[in-house]
Every structure is written in structure tokens, then in C-alpha cells.
Design an enzyme around this catalytic site. Structure first.
Site: not given
Lengths: 474, 66
Positions: A85, A157, A181
Site C-alpha cells: 500500500k 482504504s 481498511s
């Protein structure tokens, strides 16, 4: 390699591919080149990666190849292509956090989680798309495409990390998880998403959102792969104040053991419960599977679940407003609208509310301790509704609009508030063809039992074998 | 989502100045709405007596076996 073999390579499990790499049946360079070609073909369509690291990945693959050939095999991650990420700091590599505040930030250090993966020989393909600073949709970095239904949300997310794995554009990936997330994107993209116990995995170098709620998570296509990845990144880190000094046991050691006689609590008590017939049906079938495997199932009212929205807001938003104190005052015009709105609110939440919430959180944790003296794991949906509209916080259901921000804290955020390990695994599909997951949470530091139950369910079903229709043209 | 205002625009404006923020009209209106929603949820949370519970310490979720 023919087209079918190539396609199987994209979707190989870490365990399978790791064995082939160890046997020198295939080389890390061959694998990395194939993955990079796939990413180059499909990344514009799927919006998975913010940065693709072709040269660095090939360099790492060549090094892995050299080491494996010379007998220096490091383990199952050696030569495995992964994604991070883009809020995970990487030395010399742009780390954008999907924000225009500092989109070209190049850290001079690696996050601990990446150091551990690199030490294991993993190959970094790229930095994956996310919500801005891991909590807010930002039109400058549009949401990745849900590979099962382009008009439905890939959630967030850590959606880039999840979609990378779902589409065969990485074999495993790292996300972060502050309120879900690391699990919500697994839920709607049909992959495995796991966060370990708070303190098990270092957050050093992962750009913080909320100090007391942040976890690092992993995405894979199989439960056994999640065990491999989470074990690789676990362990004490003195640079993370909240890092546990507990030794890391074999996290995957119970995988393959049955669950006969196990006590499973069926999570109940949510404010929005049984509202989507597709989710209700998938979860009911999942409990039938667990029952058929010999588990004993009883309803359990989750302690303080109805207060999770208030608890999460009271804690996460002031902590986030602290993290972004200077951004909010010096460069507010560079923050996305949603981030601004939430940080403004976090700036005015009274300190007494924050501390009250932390005190209630302690009561909540104590009650969960009592619940987990009765049940081995707690199982339920990861969301009461199917995937919502792409680019939106809302799901339309039977004429009603459900704001996903008001349901997420009860279903996924609850396990951030109490710090329990939790996994989401594929469990079925909605009538629209979007995946629906099953969430399993367990005792603090007992990831092994969570993975045992998840693996038993996975092996009794075939949802994890499905491949999404997107990207188009293979 | 809309909430019955629990704070006035002037009150929010005063708080914002105290925390050294400058908001335009639109952000201020938005904050009145979000803060009203938050305070509604907080009322229910405030009703919980935390008894002798102290906030979790640095060992939260870690060495204390929680």
C-alpha cells in the site's frame, strides 16, 4: 509458457509458487517479468498501482534468482512478487499516500514491514492505490476498479492492495487497517484480508492515521498464504511504541486441523442487522458449513457494538487531526474534500470525549475478554450490505440509502477498537455478482485459531477458486 | 446525512478560532453538520459510566495479556 500456464502463474498461491521457485522449476525473473507485463497491460484500466517499480523489481528478482541458484534459499517468500500500500515507506521510492499534500515524497528509510519482506526475499512490484492517507476517497487518485463489477465499489482504504491480489497482479500484498481498511476491500473483491492482534506487526514507517487503532494487514488469495505473509512481518520492533514483545509462534501451525467441537459465537447486536438478503443468505450458508464441520454455534451479543460509530469517531478523528495538524493548517487546499471534512471534525472533538471513549473502550475490551472465555472465535459478516456504488460511501438497498461509514465501525472497526485478530475470507456472491466475505475474529495473539477456522471453511467451499471477469482480455 | 443542529454556526466559528484553524463558509457549514451528528452519537456514549476504567496504557493489547 502457453497462455493457460501464464494465467495460472498470475493466480498461483504463494505456497505453490514458493515451492516451484525453491525447486528452480521457474525463476524469479520469469515470474516477475510475467507479472510486470500483466500490470503494464491492465493497470490503467484497473487503477491498482500508483507506482510500478519495473527496474527495481527486476533487480530484486535477479538477486533472488542468483541466491536460489547458489543454494541461499531464504524461504517461501523468496522471489514472490508482492505489492505494498502506498502509505508504507520505501527508501528511495515515491510514497504518495494518494494525496496531493506531498505526492512525490521519497522516504530515506524503509518501513519495518517492508524490511522484513525484503529480508525474506520478496520482490516489490509496486506501490498500490489507496484512499487518501488511508481514510478518505480522493478524486485525484480514483478508486481501483472492483474486478467483479466495474460499477461497484472496491471499498477501501487498501483497495489497490486487495485488487492487485484479486486480479493476479500480485501474489500477496500489504495494507493497513484502522477501522476495517484491511478487511473491507477483501470482503468486496473476493480475497483474504487479515489483520493480526494489535501490537503483533510493527507500524514503524507506515504513515499513521490513528495511533491507537492502526494495524498492518495482509491480502492473499488463500488462508495459508495469509499465514505465511503475516508470520513474515510479525515480531517486536522497539521503534513502534505499541509493539508487543511476545514471541511469534508458528502462526499457521493449526492450519489443516479440524474444528469439530469448537465453540463459535455468531456475532449479533448490530444496529443495522439482516438488512441485505444476499448477505443474510451467504452468511447463513456459511454457518451451515461450519456446523457441518462439527462446530457448535451460538448467538453472541457483541459488547458495546452499538457505540462503535461514536467510539471510532471520538478516537480516530482526533488522532488523525493530530497526525495532520500541520497539513490542515498549512496546505488545506491540497487535501481532498472528505479528508478535510473529517480532519476539521477531529480538530474540534473535545479532549474529554476522546478520553471518555478510551475509558469505554477499556470496558469493551474487558467484556470481549469474557466473551472469548466462552467462544473460540466470533464469526459474522464483514458488512451488512453488498458492495456499494463505485466512488461512493452509499449503498442503495430496497429504496434506502445506507451510508457505509455508519455501519463499518460496528462490523470491522470493532476489532480495531479491541485489538483482536480478524480475517475476512470469500464466502459467496451477491445477486449482482460481487463477492461477500465471512469475518472471523479470535482471542488476542491467537491468530492460529482464527486461521484454523478460516482454512477449514475455505477447504469446505470453493469460493476462493473463482476468478473475476476483469480485467478484460485475461 | 442531515442532523438537527446541536451547535450554532457562531459557536463552531469560535471553537475553530481557538484551535487556530481558518475555514471558509462552506467548510464551516459542513462542520456544523458533522459536529451535530457527532454530538448526537456522543450523547449516547456519555451515558455509559466508565466506572473505574482508566484509558488503556501503552501496553494496550500487548504485554498485559489483553
Amino acid at each position: 509458457m502457453n497462455a493457460s500456464d501464464q494465467y495460472d502463474l498470475y493466480f498461483a498461491t504463494i505456497a505453490e509458487l514458493g515451492s516451484r521457485l525453491a525447486r528452480q522449476d521457474i525463476s524469479p525473473v520469469e515470474v516477475t517479468e510475467a507479472m510486470l507485463e500483466r500490470i503494464e497491460r491492465h493497470n490503467d484500466e484497473m487503477r491498482v498501482y500508483i507506482s510500478v517499480l519495473r527496474n527495481a523489481a527486476l533487480e530484486q528478482a535477479r538477486q533472488a534468482e542468483h541466491e536460489i541458484r547458489n543454494g541461499s534459499y531464504r524461504g517461501l517468500l523468496h522471489g514472490i512478487p508482492i505489492a505494498l500500500k502506498d502509505n508504507v515507506a520505501t527508501e528511495g521510492i515515491r510514497t504518495s499516500c494518494a494525496s496531493m499534500v506531498d505526492p512525490d515524497w521519497v522516504p530515506d528509510f524503509d518501513a519495518t514491514v517492508y524490511t522484513k519482506l525484503r529480508d525474506g526475499g520478496a520482490v516489490l512490484l509496486g506501490k498500490a492505490n489507496l484512499f487518501e492517507y488511508a481514510f478518505s476517497m480522493n478524486t485525484t487518485f480514483p478508486q481501483p476498479i472492483n474486478p467483479w463489477h466495474a460499477e461497484r465499489s472496491s471499498a477501501g482504504s487498501s483497495s489497490g492492495s486487495a485488487v492487485a491480489v484479486a486480479t493476479g497482479m500480485a501474489h500477496g500484498s500489504i495494507g493497513s487497517d484502522t477501522g476495517g481498511s484491511g478487511r473491507a476491500p477483501a470482503n468486496v473483491n473476493g480475497v483474504v484480508g487479515l489483520k493480526a492482534t494489535y501490537g503483533r506487526v510493527s507500524r514503524t514507517g507506515v504513515v499513521p492515521l490513528s495511533y491507537s487503532l492502526d494495524h498492518v494487514s495482509v491480502f492473499t488469495r488463500r488462508v495459508a498464504d495469509a499465514a505465511i505473509l503475516i508470520e513474515a512481518i510479525s515480531g517486536h520492533d522497539s521503534r513502534d511504541e505499541y509493539s508487543s514483545t511476545r514471541p511469534v509462534p508458528g502462526i499457521g501451525t493449526k492450519i489443516g486441523q479440524g474444528i469439530r467441537g469448537m465453540h463459535i459465537g455468531r456475532a449479533r447486536g448490530f444496529t443495522h442487522e439482516d438488512i441485505d438478503p444476499d448477505v443474510v443468505s451467504v452468511i447463513a450458508q456459511a454457518f451451515d458449513v461450519l456446523r457441518n464441520l462439527g462446530a457448535e454455534i451460538e448467538d453472541v451479543q457483541l459488547p458495546y457494538v452499538e457505540h462503535c460509530v461514536a467510539l471510532q469517531s471520538s478516537i480516530m478523528l482526533p488522532e488523525a487531526a493530530t497526525v495532520h495538524y500541520h497539513n490542515l493548517r498549512e496546505t488545506p487546499e491540497k487535501l481532498g474534500q472528505t479528508a478535510l471534512m473529517r480532519l476539521d471534525l477531529g480538530s474540534v472533538i473535545p479532549a474529554t470525549a476522546y478520553i471518555h471513549a478510551q475509558r469505554v473502550r477499556k470496558l469493551m475490551r474487558d467484556e470481549f475478554q469474557r466473551v472469548l472465555e466462552i467462544y473460540d472465535v466470533i464469526v459474522g459478516p464483514a458488512n451488512p450490505v453488498r458492495a456499494g456504488e463505485a466512488g461512493s460511501w452509499t449503498t442503495h438497498l430496497d429504496g434506502r440509502d445506507i451510508d457505509l461509514r455508519t455501519v463499518g465501525p460496528e462490523y470491522t472497526g470493532i476489532y480495531n477498537l479491541v485489538g483482536l485478530p480478524a480475517i475476512v475470507i470469500p464466502a459467496g456472491f451477491s445477486s449482482e455478482g460481487t463477492p461477500i466475505g465471512l469475518q472471523i475474529a479470535g482471542q488476542w495473539f491467537d491468530e492460529a485459531t482464527v486461521l484454523q477456522v478460516a482454512h477449514a471453511f475455505e477447504q469446505a467451499t470453493d469460493w476462493h477458486r473463482r476468478r473475476p471477469p476483469l480485467p478484460a482480455h485475461g | 446525512m442531515s442532523f438537527a443542529p446541536k451547535v450554532s454556526r457562531d459557536e463552531v466559528d469560535a471553537i475553530i478560532r481557538m484551535v487556530d484553524l481558518t475555514l471558509g463558509e462552506e467548510r464551516l457549514d459542513q462542520l456544523v453538520t458533522t459536529l451535530s451528528g457527532f454530538l448526537g452519537n456522543l450523547e449516547r456514549l456519555r451515558a455509559i459510566d466508565p466506572k473505574d476504567s482508566e484509558p488503556p496504557t501503552i501496553t494496550y493489547g500487548g504485554e498485559d495479556g489483553s
